[in-house]
Motif scaffolding. Sequence first.
Motif, PDB file in Angstrom:
ATOM      1  N   UNK A 289      54.962  55.572  26.711  1.00  0.00           N
ATOM      2  CA  UNK A 289      53.765  54.759  26.935  1.00  0.00           C
ATOM      3  C   UNK A 289      54.119  53.460  27.652  1.00  0.00           C
ATOM      4  N   UNK A 290      55.227  52.830  27.266  1.00  0.00           N
ATOM      5  CA  UNK A 290      55.672  51.609  27.943  1.00  0.00           C
ATOM      6  C   UNK A 290      56.027  51.890  29.396  1.00  0.00           C
ATOM      7  N   UNK A 291      56.698  52.989  29.631  1.00  0.00           N
ATOM      8  CA  UNK A 291      57.064  53.350  31.001  1.00  0.00           C
ATOM      9  C   UNK A 291      55.831  53.605  31.856  1.00  0.00           C
ATOM     10  N   UNK A 292      54.809  54.209  31.287  1.00  0.00           N
ATOM     11  CA  UNK A 292      53.584  54.481  32.040  1.00  0.00           C
ATOM     12  C   UNK A 292      52.894  53.181  32.455  1.00  0.00           C
ATOM     13  N   UNK A 293      52.865  52.189  31.558  1.00  0.00           N
ATOM     14  CA  UNK A 293      52.277  50.892  31.896  1.00  0.00           C
ATOM     15  C   UNK A 293      53.048  50.238  33.029  1.00  0.00           C
ATOM     16  N   UNK A 294      54.363  50.260  32.948  1.00  0.00           N
ATOM     17  CA  UNK A 294      55.190  49.656  33.996  1.00  0.00           C
ATOM     18  C   UNK A 294      54.938  50.305  35.344  1.00  0.00           C
ATOM     19  N   UNK A 295      54.940  51.619  35.394  1.00  0.00           N
ATOM     20  CA  UNK A 295      54.752  52.321  36.666  1.00  0.00           C
ATOM     21  C   UNK A 295      53.371  52.053  37.254  1.00  0.00           C
ATOM     22  N   UNK A 296      52.350  52.047  36.400  1.00  0.00           N
ATOM     23  CA  UNK A 296      50.989  51.835  36.880  1.00  0.00           C
ATOM     24  C   UNK A 296      50.817  50.428  37.446  1.00  0.00           C
ATOM     25  N   UNK A 297      51.340  49.437  36.753  1.00  0.00           N
ATOM     26  CA  UNK A 297      51.205  48.060  37.228  1.00  0.00           C
ATOM     27  C   UNK A 297      51.970  47.841  38.523  1.00  0.00           C
ATOM     28  N   UNK A 298      53.180  48.378  38.616  1.00  0.00           N
ATOM     29  CA  UNK A 298      53.958  48.214  39.843  1.00  0.00           C
ATOM     30  C   UNK A 298      53.289  48.896  41.026  1.00  0.00           C
ATOM     31  N   UNK A 299      52.743  50.068  40.806  1.00  0.00           N
ATOM     32  CA  UNK A 299      52.026  50.743  41.899  1.00  0.00           C
ATOM     33  C   UNK A 299      50.869  49.890  42.390  1.00  0.00           C
ATOM     34  N   UNK A 300      50.115  49.326  41.446  1.00  0.00           N
ATOM     35  CA  UNK A 300      48.974  48.500  41.829  1.00  0.00           C
ATOM     36  C   UNK A 300      49.421  47.282  42.635  1.00  0.00           C
ATOM     37  N   UNK A 301      50.456  46.576  42.158  1.00  0.00           N
ATOM     38  CA  UNK A 301      50.904  45.365  42.846  1.00  0.00           C
ATOM     39  C   UNK A 301      51.501  45.674  44.210  1.00  0.00           C
ATOM     40  N   UNK A 302      52.232  46.766  44.321  1.00  0.00           N
ATOM     41  CA  UNK A 302      52.792  47.160  45.621  1.00  0.00           C
ATOM     42  C   UNK A 302      51.690  47.503  46.604  1.00  0.00           C
ATOM     43  N   UNK A 303      50.646  48.178  46.127  1.00  0.00           N
ATOM     44  CA  UNK A 303      49.519  48.505  46.998  1.00  0.00           C
ATOM     45  C   UNK A 303      48.781  47.245  47.440  1.00  0.00           C
ATOM     46  N   UNK A 304      48.589  46.299  46.503  1.00  0.00           N
ATOM     47  CA  UNK A 304      47.920  45.050  46.856  1.00  0.00           C
ATOM     48  C   UNK A 304      48.745  44.264  47.869  1.00  0.00           C
ATOM     49  N   UNK A 305      50.071  44.254  47.687  1.00  0.00           N
ATOM     50  CA  UNK A 305      50.952  43.568  48.624  1.00  0.00           C
ATOM     51  C   UNK A 305      50.868  44.214  50.008  1.00  0.00           C
ATOM     52  N   UNK A 306      50.873  45.529  50.055  1.00  0.00           N
ATOM     53  CA  UNK A 306      50.788  46.235  51.340  1.00  0.00           C
ATOM     54  C   UNK A 306      49.461  45.977  52.040  1.00  0.00           C
ATOM     55  N   UNK A 307      48.417  45.752  51.248  1.00  0.00           N
ATOM     56  CA  UNK A 307      47.095  45.493  51.824  1.00  0.00           C
ATOM     57  C   UNK A 307      46.907  44.036  52.218  1.00  0.00           C
ATOM     58  N   UNK A 308      47.915  43.202  52.003  1.00  0.00           N
ATOM     59  CA  UNK A 308      47.839  41.801  52.383  1.00  0.00           C
ATOM     60  C   UNK A 308      47.025  40.941  51.446  1.00  0.00           C
ATOM     61  N   UNK A 309      46.816  41.408  50.210  1.00  0.00           N
ATOM     62  CA  UNK A 309      46.038  40.632  49.255  1.00  0.00           C
ATOM     63  C   UNK A 309      46.906  39.564  48.596  1.00  0.00           C
ATOM     64  N   UNK A 310      46.280  38.449  48.278  1.00  0.00           N
ATOM     65  CA  UNK A 310      46.971  37.372  47.587  1.00  0.00           C
ATOM     66  C   UNK A 310      46.802  37.587  46.082  1.00  0.00           C
ATOM     67  N   UNK A 311      47.906  37.734  45.375  1.00  0.00           N
ATOM     68  CA  UNK A 311      47.889  38.072  43.948  1.00  0.00           C
ATOM     69  C   UNK A 311      48.569  36.957  43.159  1.00  0.00           C
ATOM     70  N   UNK A 312      47.867  36.443  42.141  1.00  0.00           N
ATOM     71  CA  UNK A 312      48.423  35.417  41.264  1.00  0.00           C
ATOM     72  C   UNK A 312      48.181  35.849  39.818  1.00  0.00           C
ATOM     73  N   UNK A 313      48.765  35.101  38.892  1.00  0.00           N
ATOM     74  CA  UNK A 313      48.593  35.402  37.483  1.00  0.00           C
ATOM     75  C   UNK A 313      47.751  34.360  36.792  1.00  0.00           C
ATOM     76  N   UNK A 314      47.268  34.735  35.610  1.00  0.00           N
ATOM     77  CA  UNK A 314      46.580  33.784  34.738  1.00  0.00           C
ATOM     78  C   UNK A 314      47.271  33.816  33.386  1.00  0.00           C
ATOM     79  N   UNK A 315      47.747  32.649  32.943  1.00  0.00           N
ATOM     80  CA  UNK A 315      48.440  32.543  31.669  1.00  0.00           C
ATOM     81  C   UNK A 315      49.939  32.683  31.818  1.00  0.00           C
ATOM     82  N   UNK A 316      50.654  32.036  30.905  1.00  0.00           N
ATOM     83  CA  UNK A 316      52.119  32.152  30.852  1.00  0.00           C
ATOM     84  C   UNK A 316      52.542  32.327  29.397  1.00  0.00           C
ATOM     85  N   UNK A 317      52.034  33.368  28.744  1.00  0.00           N
ATOM     86  CA  UNK A 317      52.376  33.589  27.328  1.00  0.00           C
ATOM     87  C   UNK A 317      53.743  34.237  27.187  1.00  0.00           C
ATOM     88  N   UNK A 318      54.293  34.181  25.980  1.00  0.00           N
ATOM     89  CA  UNK A 318      55.571  34.840  25.733  1.00  0.00           C
ATOM     90  C   UNK A 318      55.512  36.310  26.048  1.00  0.00           C
TER      91      UNK A 318
END
Length: 420
Positions: A289-318
């Motif tokens: 389950x942890x591996x599935x979350x990692x793969x899904x998030x990385x795919x999304x961010x790589x696709x957003x990067x390839x599309x030239x989208x500006x991606x930032x985060x909200x929050x800096x929790x532990x």
Amino acid sequence: MQCRLCESDRLVSVLDLGATPPCEKFLAENDLDQPEQTYPLHLRLCENCLLLQIPALITPEDTFTEYAYFSSYSDSWVDHAQRFVAGAVERLGLAANSFVIEAASNDGYLLQHVLDAGVRCLGIEPSVNVGAAAVARGVPTVTAFLDEATATAVRAEHGPADLVVANNVYAHIPDLLGFTKALRILLADDGWLSIEVHHALNLVQLGQFDTIYHEHFQYYTVRSAAAALQTAGLAIVDVETLDTHGGSIRIWARPDGIGTPTGRVAEVLRTEQEAGLHDVTGYVALRPRAEAVRHELLRFLLDAHAAGQRVVGYGAPGKGNTLLNYCGIRADLLEYTVDRNPYKHGRFTPGTRIPIHPVERIDKDRPDVIVVLPWNLEAEITEQLAYTAEWGAQLVYPLPTLHFGGNAGSRAQEKVEVGE
């Protein structure tokens, strides 16, 4: 490694997250050219008593002498504390002659409501900077780590407590047996102990691996919590299930022989057993389950990067730092993150070294995508960021599975078509 509850050496691997820095060791700019120490983050299960745990590789002094987390920066968390206090006052009949102690009382987020109810109280908080914030708002606070010696001194000076609150601290203690004895010392012989802690049922079933970090030494089911409390002559008499932190339990315990367990205790124990958590085999699902979350998030961010989208985060929790380090996400995929806590402004996330700015930076830059790292506060943060709909920003929540909130609607699927 030995189990810190039963001292068995029969520990099996559940999830190995690699080696990461402590999640609250935010870096100053001057630290960026210095080496950064990392520690293994490896979750194991005791086959004997079924306590989930990680090795105690850092001490509470490493983390909590000066702490970056202030509870009051979460509005929903302060509201949660206020509701808890109101319920406890009614349930236990607390009055002006009662006494409440909170272990790890942080900045007074909870005890301020006890004071408002006219009930005498005392906080025990190890972090000097956070405890000072509590004192500034009028909450009596002792700066100390709670152990048997501290508990004995507090009881001698202030008397026994009718209610001891240990919310979201029971996982943070490597000396589990000593801390549990300290809680019993503080407590009157007819008193009540309230513990809130993330439920290992949700950790395993929903793949909430980002709740694993070095200052969380153990992860509880009701069964394992009952075993820990019993070592100090405390018995669970009631359990409530909560939505906080992605799914928590509120345990009510009393000295042995005081009170009869409610039906809710048996009900939660039965749910855990049906999920396989009263046996080793029920924990094996966490890794995929942890591996599935990692793969899904990385795919999304790589696709957003390839599309030239500006991606930032909200929050800096532990928990966000566990997520970022496990996924290997750095500033090329997440340009920066923002946080309401000014203590973190101008600093960088440990390990991944992503810069942290005030929330107003989002207003200025108007990014295309905002990845919300404290996903457990989805309702609160979606409301806070509703204004970003003005420019069509997409709110992304990475857990329990990647999904879109608030502004997303039909636009979310349009924006992630790249790579699908």
